[in-house]
Design an enzyme around this catalytic site. Structure first.
Site, PDB file in Angstrom:
ATOM      1  N   TYR A 118       0.806  -1.225   0.000  1.00  0.00           N
ATOM      2  CA  TYR A 118       0.000   0.000   0.000  1.00  0.00           C
ATOM      3  C   TYR A 118       0.833   1.267   0.000  1.00  0.00           C
ATOM      4  CZ  TYR A 118      -3.959  -3.004   0.750  1.00  0.00           C
ATOM      5  OH  TYR A 118      -4.921  -3.969   0.602  1.00  0.00           O
ATOM      6  N   LYS A 135       3.347 -14.841   4.960  1.00  0.00           N
ATOM      7  CA  LYS A 135       3.707 -15.794   3.897  1.00  0.00           C
ATOM      8  C   LYS A 135       5.236 -15.848   3.849  1.00  0.00           C
ATOM      9  CE  LYS A 135       2.440 -18.353   0.319  1.00  0.00           C
ATOM     10  NZ  LYS A 135       1.655 -19.576   0.445  1.00  0.00           N
ATOM     11  N   ASP A 146      -2.131 -18.707   3.974  1.00  0.00           N
ATOM     12  CA  ASP A 146      -3.154 -19.455   3.226  1.00  0.00           C
ATOM     13  C   ASP A 146      -3.894 -20.450   4.124  1.00  0.00           C
ATOM     14  OD1 ASP A 146      -0.689 -20.658   3.293  1.00  0.00           O
ATOM     15  OD2 ASP A 146      -0.528 -21.005   1.148  1.00  0.00           O
ATOM     16  N   ASP A 190      -6.242  -6.495   5.032  1.00  0.00           N
ATOM     17  CA  ASP A 190      -7.320  -5.866   4.272  1.00  0.00           C
ATOM     18  C   ASP A 190      -8.331  -6.934   3.844  1.00  0.00           C
ATOM     19  OD1 ASP A 190      -8.867  -4.205   2.769  1.00  0.00           O
ATOM     20  OD2 ASP A 190      -7.332  -3.662   1.313  1.00  0.00           O
TER      21      ASP A 190
END
Ligand code: NAD
Length: 478
Positions: free
Chosen positions: A125, A172, A205, A229
């Site tokens: 972002y 991740k 995930d 988000d």
């Protein structure tokens, strides 16, 4: 008396703000308000940020801002007001409690009471994007130590203050070992300072899958910006009560509180909007400013109202609901319930002094860094990496050799596979063979040489170690 800034916003904004203020007033909260105008009218007057210059002073002076939703006009060129607000005021933490109201609001997850804490300022972002070749565009993912420390510490402080038992971290870092790796590392460091709070880490995930399947197993979850988000919306949605949720954007000095829904222009002016999202945001605000007693009073009255079956039309359900309430009737029902507690839903218990002070980030001593090489990115429309390597080998210097060429992170030279699909964007690594330090002038020489040889370099990244620890990936997901 505490003075806060309010904006009534657009669409249903004024109706739900008036209902919220009425409840705050009836609860005897000692607050004064400065009202500002932001949003649609300001955008349409030609101000692309939606925030007039002169209202910044009010927002910064009062430090606490309760904001109703605004309408972003259709068409391009309008900047997201929320993103501007978050970045300008350093609102680094986005906090979104997601709680099921079973059996009063339908949900597949009757037992869910999770708080998502999302890093709000950095990650993808930062909005730094560049087209580098005909085929490839890059978006920079920036993860900083202060960013990680602030958000992770906030998550643990929040858990401590609100009697939460566990903080989970989602990243991740099996793939992004440097960026997400830092987030996870800082999580482990900070978690060690809170031995009384359980901690765990999930690869995003499988963590997300578990959150969607068994949300009751999670308590507080902290995440980098993009994951937060996406997952904060999913978490709010699966409570079944997305329209009821509030959220907070917290900074070191300023904070902004709002409902998570938009301005609902389709029902504006009809006195039928549900004010719960903004009321719940106001409850978070009261806790933030140390008015825990008032926050508890209002939240328990709100829970009782939901439990009484006094429901606005968006959550009205035959057999469960008793009355279809208008916006103002719903607010009045809450006011009538002030001082009462729900019987089936668990009442909340906040401490009178629920606010907490975050320590200021302390910058560490600058590390010793050594330059080992450079990744140069070439725009080249050939297809055989051997041909590109032949040209690049001419740029080698005595102490700096071409180590590898990758395409979208996959090694294609030496020993590439012809099956690998290649774009016109090639990462070519020049480095000293045994990680002995090189000079910046060596890089300048390589760039000058590539320019002379007609090789189109579109970007470079220096390869550094910090205190002897490699600060770059080896390529191919290593
Ligand atoms: P929305 O959340 O405004 O509406 C989606 C649906 O939910 C609509 O059917 C609406 O009637 C309903 N709804 C929303 N809030 C409700 C409430 N409190 N009570 C009853 N029903 C409610 O989303 P949208 O339609 O995508 O966006 C409308 C406008 O809101 C857009 O201009 C968008 O940019 C803006 N928006 C603002 C914010 C914000 O200010 N934080 C957030 C999201 C969207």
């Amino acid at each position: 008396m505490k003075r806060i800034t309010i904006a009534k916003g657009d669409g249903i904004g004024p109706e739900i703000m008036n209902a919220t203020l009425k409840v705050l007033n009836a609860a005897g909260v000692a607050l004064e308000f400065d009202e500002i105008e932001i949003g649609e009218k300001v955008y349409l007057s030609g101000n692309t940020s939606g925030i007039p210059e002169d209202v910044w002073n009010t927002i910064r002076k009062n430090k606490v801002f309760l904001k109703a939703p605004i309408t972003t006009p259709q068409g391009g060129g309008y900047k997201s007001l929320n993103v501007t607000m978050r970045k300008t005021l350093g609102l680094f933490a986005n906090v979104r409690p997601c709680r099921s109201m079973h059996p009063f609001v339908a949900t597949k997850h009757p037992v869910m009471d999770t708080v998502i804490i999302r890093e709000n300022e950095e990650d993808l972002y930062a909005g730094i994007e560049h087209q580098q070749t005909d085929e490839v565009i890059q978006c920079l993912k920036l993860i900083s130590r202060p960013g990680c420390e602030k958000i992770v510490r906030y998550a643990f402080e929040y858990a401590k203050q609100y009697g939460r038992k566990k903080v989970s971290c989602f990243t991740k870092d099996n793939i992004m070992k440097q960026t997400d790796g830092l987030f996870h590392k800082v999580f482990n460091e900070v978690a060690a300072e809170y031995p009384e709070i359980e901690n765990e880490h999930w690869i995003i995930d499988i963590g997300a899958a578990k959150l969607a399947d068994t949300p009751e197993k999670f308590d507080v979850i902290v995440m980098p910006n993009l994951y937060g988000d996406v997952l904060s919306d999913i978490a709010a949605q699966i409570t079944g009560s997305v329209g009821l949720a509030g959220s907070a954007n917290i900074g070191q000095t300023c904070a902004m509180f709002e409902a998570i829904h938009g301005s609902a222009p389709d029902i504006a002016g009809k006195n039928m909007a549900n004010p719960s999202g903004l009321i719940n945001a106001a409850i978070m605000m009261l806790n933030h400013i140390g008015e825990g007693d008032a926050a508890e009073l209002i939240q328990n009255a709100w829970l009782k109202t939901i439990e009484d079956g006094v429901h606005t039309s968006d959550i009205y359900k035959e057999g469960v609901s008793k009355i279809v309430a208008t916006t103002s009737e719903f607010a009045d029902a809450i006011i009538n319930n002030l001082g009462k507690k729900p019987a089936k839903l668990t009442p909340v218990k906040f401490r009178a002094e629920q606010s907490f002070k975050m320590p200021t980030y302390q910058r560490r001593k600058q590390a010793t860094k050594a330059l080992h090489g450079v990744d140069v990115f070439a725009h080249w429309s050939g297809t055989n990496p051997e041909e590109l390597a032949t040209q690049l080998l001419k740029l080698e210097k005595e102490n700096i050799k071409l180590q590898m060429i990758t395409n979208r992170g996959v090694k294609v030279w030496p020993n590439g596979f012809e099956e690998t699909f290649c774009t016109d964007h090639w990462r070519c690594r020049f480095a000293s063979m045994d990680e002995t330090p090189i000079n910046k002038s060596d890089i300048v020489a390589i760039l000058a040489e590539s320019d002379k040889n007609g090789i189109d370099i579109v970007k470079t990244e220096n390869l550094y170690s910090f205190e002897g620890v490699r600060g770059y990936s080896l390529g191919q997901g290593q």
